[in-house]
Design an enzyme around this catalytic site. Structure first.
Site: not given
Ligand code: NAD
Ligand code: TYD
Length: 349
Positions: A37, A64, A88, A131-133, A156, A160
């Protein structure tokens, strides 16, 4: 798979996945959700599940990175499979304060792997969400495949990438049964409003500026979160152990065009009525350092091996998502009452 440990289940994708498993999938076992949380984790995302699915959903608050705690979770709940989301996840925060990313994303993954190894007699699968990143940035052409070399740009994505390597090493070295998936940008309900799409919807509704980093020509491939959840479950059930699967939405769009599209949807769904178009709120702000130009995913492996494909187009998914945020003001209130103060975007402004 009877007792699944889901990490980060109170976050955006994790909570959608827990709901998907219980409400829609053929999973019949029990979920133990471990979440620290942080600012991004919100128990509201899973409100009511204990009552609706008695005995099938348990929440354990914890970190974790805490080895003894994770050990007790594996032992007490007889964990036989793991779906690891906890991380994160916000690039901008990783630029400003990378420490937590190294700790949670690398040390946390390592801690989970060690406990999975220690309980290897009972653990049948460790699925890692990435992630694709990790692949770095594309030019205008082409797409990442599973064999694209890693070239992460931000703290980040570097963290990953590191966690992905650890997961593969535990498979190669210790024979831990693992699968990995690397996906493109997710969007949909319950996404914390620091990421592009929910941030823009909420800012627009409040008449606040819509900050576009740089020139807004960066391209992301948008994946609707439910499609992502379907893919994860398919991989967990039928994916080759040791394999990585790319997941994409096949919906590439430049950031500026996406924000303009959100403005247009808002004009239809919630007209301002003051003659000021939402698009006029768009502001170009200082670019994100190390901003990747373009991501695109080749998910041929997932399609050919497991028959998965995205069902949602960006057009339909974006409208659903905008409507969800307009209809969930209580959720937004809960989320905002936490630490988040939109400080990262403000810093670039
Ligand atoms: P999010 O930030 O919404 O959620 C992360 C969750 O992890 C939160 O509930 C947080 O409380 C929990 N958390 C963080 N640190 C923790 C710790 N030390 N111990 C236990 N819990 C912890 O993230 P999301 O967008 O749901 O992403 C989930 C996964 O998917 C991540 O691994 C992220 O790298 C990956 N991912 C996300 C996206 C995206 O577009 N959101 C894209 C590619 C990959
Ligand atoms: P984001 O949602 O942070 O995802 P990621 O960086 O993982 O791709 O951002 C998506 C795209 O939008 C990224 O190219 C950064 C851009 N962006 C903005 O231009 N303005 C914003 O306020 C945010 C949060 C992101």
């Amino acid at each position: 798979m009877r007792n699944m440990l889901v990490t980060g289940g109170c976050g955006f994708i994790g909570s959608n996945f827990v709901r998907y498993l219980l409400e829609e999938s053929d999973f019949t076992g029990r979920i133990v959700n471990v979440d620290k949380l942080t600012y991004a984790g919100n128990p509201e995302n899973l409100a009511g599940l204990e009552e609706r699915f008695p005995g099938r959903y348990v929440f354990e608050q914890g970190d974790i990175c805490d080895g003894p705690f994770i050990e007790s979770v594996f032992s007490d709940h007889g964990i036989d499979c793991v779906c690891h989301f906890a991380a994160e996840s916000h690039v901008d925060r990783s630029i400003v304060a990378p420490d937590a990313f190294i700790r949670t994303n690398i040390v946390g993954t390592f801690t989970l792997l060690e406990q999975a190894r220690a309980h290897s007699g009972q653990v049948r699968l460790f699925h890692h969400i990435s992630t694709d990143e990790v692949y770095g940035s594309l030019g205008r052409e082409g797409a990442f495949t599973e064999s694209t070399p890693y070239c992460p740009s931000s703290p980040y994505s570097a963290s990953k990438a590191s966690s992905d390597h650890l997961v593969r090493a535990y498979h190669t070295t210790y024979g831990l049964p693992v699968t990995l998936s690397n996906c493109s940008n997710n969007y949909g309900p319950y996404q914390f409003p620091e990421k592009l799409i929910p941030l823009m919807v909420l800012n627009a509704c409040e008449g606040r500026p819509l900050p576009i980093y740089g020139d807004g020509r960066q391209v992301r491939d948008w994946l609707y979160v439910r499609d992502h959840c379907r893919a994860i479950w398919a991989i967990m059930k039928e994916g080759r152990r040791g394999a990585t699967y790319n997941i994409g939405g096949n919906q590439e769009m430049k950031n500026l065009a996406l924000v303009e599209r959100i403005c247009d949807i808002l004009e239809e769904e919630r007209p301002q009525g003051n003659g000021v178009p939402y698009r006029s709120l768009i502001r170009f702000v200082k670019d994100r350092p190390g901003h990747d130009l373009r991501y695109a995913m080749d998910f041929t492996r997932l399609r050919t091996e497991l028959g998965w494909g995205p069902e949602e187009s960006l057009d339909t998914g974006l409208r659903k998502t905008v409507r969800w945020y307009l209809e969930h003001s209580n959720w937004i209130h809960c989320v905002r009452s936490g630490e988040y103060r939109r400080w990262v975007s403000a810093q670039y402004g």
